[in-house]
Design a protein around this motif. Sequence first.
Motif, PDB file in Angstrom:
ATOM      1  N   ASN A 410      47.776  38.495  44.429  1.00  0.00           N
ATOM      2  CA  ASN A 410      47.994  37.843  43.126  1.00  0.00           C
ATOM      3  C   ASN A 410      46.716  37.941  42.281  1.00  0.00           C
ATOM      4  O   ASN A 410      46.783  38.160  41.078  1.00  0.00           O
ATOM      5  N   TYR A 411      45.556  37.837  42.920  1.00  0.00           N
ATOM      6  CA  TYR A 411      44.292  37.975  42.181  1.00  0.00           C
ATOM      7  C   TYR A 411      44.114  39.423  41.707  1.00  0.00           C
ATOM      8  O   TYR A 411      43.637  39.663  40.602  1.00  0.00           O
ATOM      9  N   THR A 412      44.530  40.373  42.569  1.00  0.00           N
ATOM     10  CA  THR A 412      44.387  41.790  42.186  1.00  0.00           C
ATOM     11  C   THR A 412      45.220  42.069  40.929  1.00  0.00           C
ATOM     12  O   THR A 412      44.742  42.711  39.989  1.00  0.00           O
ATOM     13  N   HIS A 445      34.993  34.927  44.003  1.00  0.00           N
ATOM     14  CA  HIS A 445      34.401  33.677  44.491  1.00  0.00           C
ATOM     15  C   HIS A 445      35.502  32.710  44.930  1.00  0.00           C
ATOM     16  O   HIS A 445      35.412  32.051  45.971  1.00  0.00           O
ATOM     17  N   ARG A 446      36.573  32.674  44.149  1.00  0.00           N
ATOM     18  CA  ARG A 446      37.703  31.781  44.457  1.00  0.00           C
ATOM     19  C   ARG A 446      38.344  32.175  45.790  1.00  0.00           C
ATOM     20  O   ARG A 446      38.723  31.333  46.594  1.00  0.00           O
ATOM     21  N   CYS A 447      38.444  33.482  45.989  1.00  0.00           N
ATOM     22  CA  CYS A 447      39.038  33.997  47.214  1.00  0.00           C
ATOM     23  C   CYS A 447      38.205  33.550  48.426  1.00  0.00           C
ATOM     24  O   CYS A 447      38.736  33.039  49.416  1.00  0.00           O
ATOM     25  N   ARG A 449      36.040  31.043  48.525  1.00  0.00           N
ATOM     26  CA  ARG A 449      36.128  29.581  48.578  1.00  0.00           C
ATOM     27  C   ARG A 449      37.426  29.150  49.255  1.00  0.00           C
ATOM     28  O   ARG A 449      37.457  28.294  50.124  1.00  0.00           O
ATOM     29  N   ASP A 450      38.533  29.795  48.841  1.00  0.00           N
ATOM     30  CA  ASP A 450      39.845  29.438  49.370  1.00  0.00           C
ATOM     31  C   ASP A 450      39.918  29.744  50.865  1.00  0.00           C
ATOM     32  O   ASP A 450      40.430  28.949  51.653  1.00  0.00           O
ATOM     33  N   GLU A 451      39.354  30.877  51.243  1.00  0.00           N
ATOM     34  CA  GLU A 451      39.435  31.266  52.653  1.00  0.00           C
ATOM     35  C   GLU A 451      38.577  30.343  53.513  1.00  0.00           C
ATOM     36  O   GLU A 451      38.940  30.024  54.646  1.00  0.00           O
ATOM     37  N   LYS A 457      40.834  24.137  57.193  1.00  0.00           N
ATOM     38  CA  LYS A 457      42.095  23.386  57.244  1.00  0.00           C
ATOM     39  C   LYS A 457      42.925  23.799  58.467  1.00  0.00           C
ATOM     40  O   LYS A 457      43.444  22.956  59.190  1.00  0.00           O
ATOM     41  N   TYR A 458      43.031  25.125  58.692  1.00  0.00           N
ATOM     42  CA  TYR A 458      43.942  25.614  59.733  1.00  0.00           C
ATOM     43  C   TYR A 458      43.252  26.048  61.030  1.00  0.00           C
ATOM     44  O   TYR A 458      43.935  26.337  62.019  1.00  0.00           O
ATOM     45  N   GLY A 459      41.909  26.170  60.989  1.00  0.00           N
ATOM     46  CA  GLY A 459      41.170  26.535  62.207  1.00  0.00           C
ATOM     47  C   GLY A 459      41.628  27.856  62.801  1.00  0.00           C
ATOM     48  O   GLY A 459      41.676  28.877  62.122  1.00  0.00           O
TER      49      GLY A 459
END
Length: 478
Positions: A410-412, A445-447, A449-451, A457-459
Amino acid sequence: MKSAVAMEATRRRAQHGANGKSSEEEGQPAQWGRAWEVDWFSLSSVIGLLCFAPFIVFYFVMACDQYQCSVSQPLIELYQGETTLLSIWSRAPSFTWSAAKIYAIWVSFQVFLYMCVPDITHKFIPGYVGGVQDGARTPAGLINKYEVNGLQCWLITHALWYANAQYFHWFSPTIIFDNWIPMMWCANILGYAVSTFAFTKAYLFPTCAEDCKFTGNIFYNYMMGIEFNPRIGKWFDFKLFFNGRPGIVAWTLINLSYMAKQQELYGHVTNSMILVNVLQAIYVLDFFWNEAWYLKTIDICHDHFGWYLGWGDCVWLPYLYTLQGLYLVYHPVQLSTVHALCVLSLGLVGYYIFRSTNHQKDLFRRTEGSCSIWGRKPTYIECSYSSSDGGVHRSKLMTSGFWGVARHLNYTGDLMGSLAYCAACGFGHILPYFYIVYMTILLVHRCVRDEHRCSSKYGKDWKRYTDAVPRRLIPGVF
Ligand code: NDP
């Protein structure tokens, strides 16, 4: 009293985080949402942005106003001693009360539409999801309700704009361009006022103390926000209002005003201006059509409300996302048919990837995987995570469709669309290309940060996902 206890608990958790151990190592529930700890890099970036971001906006707008959109000319003149920062500043149009009046009417009108006109469009537009909708679960385990009426606000605002331009003539359609710099001061006043109010409110009367985050660093707290979903009353949600309106509703009006200015100055509108207006209008309309989906994006689900969102939505977004149209007022570029078609194709293909990727995730999450993606039942990885109230929740990460090709296509697609806006301005100056440079930095940067957030969150489940889908933005490359 409950709030004070919860705030103390969040502060203590922040201190825990500062000892360098991850929450999982400490046997705490995994933390998600924005950072608890602030490293030196983040802190210096925050201070740098607080100091320089307003200056960057000023610089670009002044480059257009005083130097025909040349980014390098002011620097050369400064370097050669032909001008000074003070003289650039003194030549800048100053604050005017008429601009303040226009700006105040604009923001008040958007508040009125947001608060007082409940959505009816979802009742007669097939497929549109509006009205009262649930947000995502917050780290404290809450699910907020939102009045989704952005499309309706956009339609009413643009219908009035059209009616004025065609029939009423209360004001000139060039009004935004004509007051652009004086209104920049007003936008800054609002941006700083909102951010400072949100910051103070978080200490004095937070909407949900359990969802507040304190890092112990005042600059970081001010910039990245403390409160997760600050509200006034039951419905005035700061994030939904400031993220979506007035900035994004204004985006298409600003472009229309630039188009009207081109017509006024040169007697015609160039194909480049039409392309920028059309491509950006698709993006804006997409945003409002999918406003209910937007409640599940990072802005609403993870970011706290601080200067980054408050000032960013009031100043950065309307002033820098619209640079292409502003540039085309000063440089009315007429593109060759081939160039125009290439730009249009890039913009539409980018939009298709952006929208389809977002749609696939939304469909997958809404139906809990009981849907068809690219003609097949989607594959996914089962995950679990904990919220700070101790609850354990289940979730799924899809590995089919665009989400199986790369982790953020979606970012691409968004970046391809952004490049198209810039390329619509030709190759005469670098100023219109600021947008693609900025969007690349923002989304990469968002990518990351999100990862980072998804990983905490999910470990281990997140690791399984990244093993299954190894690339972030470009298959086989990054
Ligand atoms: P996403 O919509 O990509 O959401 C990321 C979240 O989706 C993750 O935190 C995770 O949340 C969930 N997720 C991640 N991978 C999967 C998967 N495989 N399957 C299911 N869920 C998954 O990011 P954004 O909110 O940042 O972006 C939304 C859109 O907005 C993008 O298209 C972006 O380009 C655009 N955007 C535009 C900006 C602009 O200024 N023009 C600025 C920012 C974004 P969870 O915790 O729920 O698992």
